[in-house]
Design a protein around this motif. Structure first.
Motif, PDB file in Angstrom:
ATOM      1  N   UNK A  89       0.847  -1.367  -0.012  1.00  0.00           N
ATOM      2  CA  UNK A  89      -0.122  -0.043   0.025  1.00  0.00           C
ATOM      3  C   UNK A  89       0.973   1.397  -0.088  1.00  0.00           C
ATOM      4  N   UNK A  90       1.812   1.103   0.751  1.00  0.00           N
ATOM      5  CA  UNK A  90       2.784   2.206   0.963  1.00  0.00           C
ATOM      6  C   UNK A  90       3.647   2.704  -0.707  1.00  0.00           C
ATOM      7  N   UNK A  91       3.766   1.899  -1.323  1.00  0.00           N
ATOM      8  CA  UNK A  91       4.403   1.742  -2.591  1.00  0.00           C
ATOM      9  C   UNK A  91       3.525   2.209  -3.580  1.00  0.00           C
ATOM     10  N   UNK A  95       3.655   5.589  -5.799  1.00  0.00           N
ATOM     11  CA  UNK A  95       3.725   5.519  -7.155  1.00  0.00           C
ATOM     12  C   UNK A  95       2.624   6.680  -7.757  1.00  0.00           C
ATOM     13  N   UNK A  96       1.669   7.030  -6.938  1.00  0.00           N
ATOM     14  CA  UNK A  96       0.729   8.150  -7.208  1.00  0.00           C
ATOM     15  C   UNK A  96       0.940   9.554  -6.745  1.00  0.00           C
ATOM     16  N   UNK A  97       1.872   9.524  -5.851  1.00  0.00           N
ATOM     17  CA  UNK A  97       2.013  10.692  -5.077  1.00  0.00           C
ATOM     18  C   UNK A  97       2.770  11.646  -5.902  1.00  0.00           C
ATOM     19  N   UNK A  98       3.529  11.053  -6.714  1.00  0.00           N
ATOM     20  CA  UNK A  98       4.248  12.613  -7.923  1.00  0.00           C
ATOM     21  C   UNK A  98       3.193  13.393  -8.859  1.00  0.00           C
ATOM     22  N   UNK A  99       2.240  12.154  -9.150  1.00  0.00           N
ATOM     23  CA  UNK A  99       1.121  12.615  -9.920  1.00  0.00           C
ATOM     24  C   UNK A  99       0.040  13.632  -9.160  1.00  0.00           C
ATOM     25  N   UNK A 105      -0.171  21.939  -7.057  1.00  0.00           N
ATOM     26  CA  UNK A 105       0.912  22.318  -6.782  1.00  0.00           C
ATOM     27  C   UNK A 105       1.018  22.557  -5.273  1.00  0.00           C
ATOM     28  N   UNK A 106      -0.009  23.149  -4.657  1.00  0.00           N
ATOM     29  CA  UNK A 106       0.100  23.509  -3.184  1.00  0.00           C
ATOM     30  C   UNK A 106      -0.197  22.346  -2.150  1.00  0.00           C
ATOM     31  N   UNK A 107      -0.041  20.876  -2.808  1.00  0.00           N
ATOM     32  CA  UNK A 107      -0.491  19.972  -1.784  1.00  0.00           C
ATOM     33  C   UNK A 107       0.422  19.797  -0.733  1.00  0.00           C
ATOM     34  N   UNK A 125      -3.722   5.137   5.480  1.00  0.00           N
ATOM     35  CA  UNK A 125      -4.531   6.257   5.491  1.00  0.00           C
ATOM     36  C   UNK A 125      -3.671   7.515   5.119  1.00  0.00           C
ATOM     37  N   UNK A 126      -4.088   8.448   4.537  1.00  0.00           N
ATOM     38  CA  UNK A 126      -3.497   9.627   3.946  1.00  0.00           C
ATOM     39  C   UNK A 126      -4.276  10.710   3.986  1.00  0.00           C
ATOM     40  N   UNK A 127      -3.897  12.030   4.556  1.00  0.00           N
ATOM     41  CA  UNK A 127      -4.605  13.197   4.609  1.00  0.00           C
ATOM     42  C   UNK A 127      -3.900  14.381   4.095  1.00  0.00           C
ATOM     43  N   UNK A 128      -4.471  14.967   3.240  1.00  0.00           N
ATOM     44  CA  UNK A 128      -3.877  16.105   2.712  1.00  0.00           C
ATOM     45  C   UNK A 128      -4.593  17.515   2.088  1.00  0.00           C
ATOM     46  N   UNK A 129      -4.114  18.485   2.226  1.00  0.00           N
ATOM     47  CA  UNK A 129      -4.864  19.753   1.912  1.00  0.00           C
ATOM     48  C   UNK A 129      -4.328  19.975   0.368  1.00  0.00           C
TER      49      UNK A 129
END
Length: 181
Positions: A89-91, A95-99, A105-107, A125-129
């Motif tokens: 799951x981390x991988x 793999x998608x984090x760069x996309x 641009x302000x992630x 679980x990942x949380x982001x603005x």
């Protein structure tokens, strides 16, 4: 007091009907209190419930629900083929984090891979603005691997309303069930 044969048969039939009504319940009949089922298990291989006051929206072909017309905080669930079963799951997230960062641009990542259990399966679980067309949103994405698929559960809200629906969202996650082993 003597009972007639017909009265005895009637009493037995009533008792059997009452007993059968308790036994007739199946797992599919289970709906958590205050929630409603929003998935069709003949189409998707999981079952998901949302609070009764949320509105189901399958107009996009994806299982989604939102809080209200005035507050479009929403949840969705999508499945992707898990082509490489050795990918964790981390991988998968990596793999998608760069996309994501190219799109947003302000992630700003707030939670980076907390372990959880969803539907008796390991999850991250990942949380982001991030801003979309000038509006800031807070996203929670939970990734789950099950039966050859990676499931992506997404909760989207504004940062101001995010916490107000977190209890509902956690309850939705608590009751997700996968149909395959």
């Amino acid at each position: 007091m003597k009972y007639s044969y017909l009265q005895k048969i009637t009493a037995v039939i009533i008792c059997m009907a009452a007993l059968l009504s308790f036994c007739a319940c199946t797992k599919d009949a289970f709906v958590p209190s205050g929630m409603k089922k929003i998935t069709n298990s003949s189409i998707v291989d999981y079952t998901m419930y949302v609070p009764n006051e949320w509105t189901e929206d399958i107009s996009t072909g994806v299982v989604t629900a939102y809080y209200s017309q005035q507050d479009r905080s929403s949840i969705s669930m999508m499945a992707f083929d898990h082509k490489d079963s050795s990918t964790t799951l981390a991988q998968y997230w990596e793999g998608y984090q760069d996309e994501y960062k190219a799109t947003f641009s302000d992630m700003e990542i707030l939670t980076d891979g907390d372990d959880m259990i969803v539907g008796n399966r390991a999850a991250k679980k990942y949380v982001y603005n991030a801003s979309v067309t000038g509006t800031e949103y807070r996203f929670m994405q939970v990734f789950i691997i099950s039966g050859g698929y990676v499931y992506c559960f997404t909760y989207t809200s504004t940062p101001e309303k995010y916490e107000s629906h977190l209890e509902d969202v956690n309850r939705i996650l608590e009751y997700i069930e996968f149909n395959q082993g």
